[in-house]
Write an enzyme that holds these catalytic residues in place. Sequence first.
Site, short mmCIF file in Angstrom:
data_model
loop_
_atom_site.label_atom_id
_atom_site.label_comp_id
_atom_site.label_asym_id
_atom_site.label_seq_id
_atom_site.Cartn_x
_atom_site.Cartn_y
_atom_site.Cartn_z
N SER A 50 -17.05 -10.47 -19.61
CA SER A 50 -18.01 -11.58 -19.69
C SER A 50 -19.38 -11.14 -19.15
O SER A 50 -20.41 -11.30 -19.82
CB SER A 50 -17.44 -12.75 -18.86
OG SER A 50 -18.43 -13.70 -18.61
N LYS A 71 -23.05 -9.77 -21.62
CA LYS A 71 -24.40 -10.34 -21.52
C LYS A 71 -25.41 -9.28 -21.07
O LYS A 71 -26.52 -9.20 -21.58
CB LYS A 71 -24.39 -11.51 -20.52
CG LYS A 71 -23.72 -12.74 -21.08
CD LYS A 71 -23.56 -13.83 -20.06
CE LYS A 71 -22.48 -13.51 -19.05
NZ LYS A 71 -21.77 -14.62 -18.46
N1 URA Z 1 -19.95 -14.63 -14.18
C1 URA Z 1 -19.85 -14.45 -15.51
O1 URA Z 1 -20.85 -14.35 -16.21
N2 URA Z 1 -18.63 -14.37 -16.06
C2 URA Z 1 -17.49 -14.45 -15.34
O2 URA Z 1 -16.42 -14.37 -15.91
C3 URA Z 1 -17.61 -14.64 -13.94
C4 URA Z 1 -18.85 -14.72 -13.38
#
Ligand code: URA
Length: 434
Positions: free
Chosen positions: A183, A187
């Site tokens: 995750s 990003k």
């Molecule tokens: N921050 C995120 O962007 N993803 C997660 O899974 C946990 C914290």
Amino acid sequence: MVVPTLIERKRDGGALAPAEWRELVLAYAGGSVPDYQMSALLMAIVWRGLSGGELDALAEAMLDSGDRLRWDGLDRPVVDKHSTGGVGDKTSLLLAPMLATCGAAVPMMSGRGLGHTGGTLDKLEAIPGFRTSLTLRETTDQVRRIGCAMIGQTPEIAPADKRLYALRDVTATVESIPLIAASIMSKKLAEGLDGLVLDVKTGSGAFLPGETDALELARTMIGLGQSHGCRTVALLTAMDRPLGRAAGNALEVEEAIAGLSGEGPADLMEVTWALGVEMMLVARLASDALEARQRLEESISSGRAREKFGQLIEAQGGNPAVLDDPAALPQADVIEIFNAPRDGVVRRVEPRRIGRAIIELGGGRQTVDDVVDPAVGFVITARPGDTVRAGEPIASIHARTGDAAAGAAHALAEAIEIGEPLAVTPLISRRITA
Ligand code: URA
């Protein structure tokens, strides 16, 4: 693709092939796989984990579900840092302008408060007028122009993560190291970075309090970064007490400005210098840590980093008067002083309790729709290891009403433990590289 067959395989400890991850994630992002099937798969991942190959494929598919920032022709290295979340952590507010001043391009993409932890976007939005929802085009244009931008996740960046994260939040599937790593890194890698520094928190206020889990998370994220050509380094830093003195959005902006003016508290500056040095090194803007530190110190002592923060605020619609006049930030109606209840040594300042108390004051969210009150929070001057006398002021409470302040005083009494000395953990415990 027969989704129940994939869920079954994962449930029974098998692995999905890269092409299966890709098809599944893109179909989910596109809305053709329902939440109930994805929830079942996520729970199977929580229990069974992911192999290295599966993690790479999942992260790649999440990354490819959206767009990326493009830096063609840019003559500066692109770097960012990411914190796994804490209380009082305002290092991003210092580091983006400091690194921009030292020659980096910093497209910093941050989040909002999550659980008991604060979020950089909420802090920035304490600055009157500040806009965190820039488009990708606005972000790249601003970074090319002034060297930095501080934004939230746009709809174009890793949309699969956006859907998956919301689903994990309500299906008890957040606490999985491969899911957290995929995750965060989907990003960050969408920012088109040359280098990334991870601030992985440990201790009672961290999402993964234990050092073993924090280390595994750091190594997992470093692996994903390196395999995508992004030089990635992690520091393990203490979150068994708040970082700095201020906790609460506007109060933290004020403390970050103090830091940019050369007057930040020692612990905040120690973590800021350490992360900044690593950012300079992954950006290849300095040949060693000593040179990196000197250049960062110079960015503060010359006033250039502070000035850059002013440019950033102005570029994103905020009121730059906050730089010189803290009264231009939202102010609490009630400020009460909290005194040490007894003589002794501060054993603990418990960050989770402080974070929850900020939410109770209205400075964080209990539901996704809650509006955050930027003015409330704490300034806690007592640090673990300090000797205090009964009646000595050790904190101030910033609240909307006297009742709220009384509740917050109760929380402080629970959070700040005074008694016999306890060993203070180091602020920075590990440096992890590929
Ligand atoms: N921050 C995120 O962007 N993803 C997660 O899974 C946990 C914290």
